[in-house]
Design a protein around this motif. Sequence first.
Motif: not given
Lengths: 318, 348
Positions: A244, A292-293, A296-297, A299, A302, B130, B134, B136, B140-141, B144
Amino acid sequence: MNIIDILLAIIPVTIFYAAPLILTALGGVFSERAGVVNIGLEGLMVMGAFTAIVTNLMMADTLGSFTPYASLLLAAIISGLFAIIHAVASVSFRADQVVSGVAINFLALGVSLFLVQELYGAGQTGQVSRPIYSNDIPILSDIPIIGEMFFTHHVTSYVAVILAFVVWFIIFKTPFGLRLRSVGEHPMAADTNGINVYRTRYIGVILSGVFAGLGGGVFALTITGNFSGATISGQGFMALAAMIFGKWHPLGAMGAAFFFGFAQSLSDVAAGIPLLESIPSVFLLIAPYVLTILALAGFIGRAEAPKAIGTPYIKGSR
Amino acid sequence: MLRDQRFINVLIPIISVILGLLAGAIIMLSFGYNPVEGYGALYEGAFGNSYFMGETFVKVTPLILSGIAVAFAFRTGLFNIGVEGQVFVGWLASVWVGISFESPMIIHLPLAILSAGVAGALWGFVPGFLKAKFGVHEVIVSIMMNYIALYTCNAIIRNVLTDRLDSTDRVADTASLSSQMFYNWTGSRLHWGAIIALALAFVMWFILEKTTKGYELRSVGFNQNASNYAGMNVNRNIVYSFLISGSFAGIAGAMQGLGTYGNMFVQSSFTNIGFDGIAVALLGGNTALGSVFGAFLFGTLKNGAGSMPLVANIPKELVDIIVALIIFFVASGYIIRWALTRFKREGK
């Protein structure tokens, strides 16, 4: 310790940790580009590690120096077959792909530990007699500094890097790759164009098993040397994260895998390095996941998933 | 027709469990074991005497909570695979409060449980926020966040709560759920958490079915666009759902910290309470009552498995295979439904 020494300590460990992650993440690219979420990478790695170790233990006497390669080959095949379960459930039976992946993880651990109990009567196997050793590449390894950094590794590490380019070529430069991506982006359009969505997704998932099995096998044969329930503990999920973080791109995934390997090697060698010593190792341990987070967000650029990911394709529905 | 659908919805988990157990029997047969002996050992290990029964309930308790945590999020159309991590932080928070000070039980115990819920909710907030902010994907988040929880909790146990030890002190008696009475009865670690878990399952049912907020949450789960059109704030509901789900998961951790173990220790990998919660919720059709039944089944299987190697010489990992297969079968409900309707049509 000067900078060269630090690099000499860090780079080989980075590559060492990254190789299985690269291979597994490439598997994830195949599956997810075809539109099938693969949380089961962890379980597929478990199968790979298990198969590689058991093959190695059983065949070492007959196959001799060819043993590790035969083990890896079989690991790839068995994990590929194992991935069919995920494909059947999530492509044909329209099961929730995440749930099916979770079940794959359970099943792999259950099956492998059950068989280890059956075969060896214990919770773990013995150490293999023929693991994969690191090798110096002739001539190149004689180059001062660079030679020691980059040309003294396990042959599997080079294979992983080469395969990343091969997978990139397959996915972005061949008709098969185009079909694979199209069933992941817009399966109905692909179907209209005569592409067999189900078959293509099956191939994607099976390839993810092959690569994850290879990754698990490499991990077991280069790093642990035996198999137990704790052999693969999170590497599959880290590979998923790498995929990802690498934005579902083979080369991006490789870069991310190297970066995660780097974070892990830092936590290994930090004790001897002045600046790093003061950082608690937990920050280095969680760095891959936090990054990774953040990726994804949005920052860190994208990360955009394939459009049709996670949804089973039902012919005739709109 | 509606009755039919309902009937089939209940039938699918039952058929899945039967198929799973059948598959387990076939595996036992093909490895030369006697399935009757195997399942007999499993039954004995789960219910054979009061000790085993007590321990079975000890296994069931956190599974009820992790099950309703997953189910609650599912009903809002969200997949909380992060229950595992939320259990960890809840466990840590409850133990932290439990060992830090002493105060009357009426304050200390609720405070410890509450802090576990808050910790779990905070951990659930991240993927929820998130997702809402966003877009997301929460899976996945959450995964993690699980690893971040695992490593962070271990580091806190080693460096903050103890001086480089692998386990914390035991929680103060005033924050403990363990019960001398249950111990005298059963000799097991059975604790008051079982009642809390059942009560919270009721709370989950009440929130979802009897409150306006619950109606909104379910509505968002059914159709986000329609909910939005009806004037509901979809994004806020997503965050709420994760907060509530996370707090259930956090309290599942408190069951371990204040009840089963009475402390927390460094762990090399996950406890699987959260991942089993997915199986529980799935089997229970994402309802409160269903999750209680699901937790009971999986808790029984897991605890009974312990006796299989000793009594019938069968590796206990067999039960993990059975559980995984049951998950596959329930998840593949579409094909069972298809087979059932086909079967029925031919019967007519």
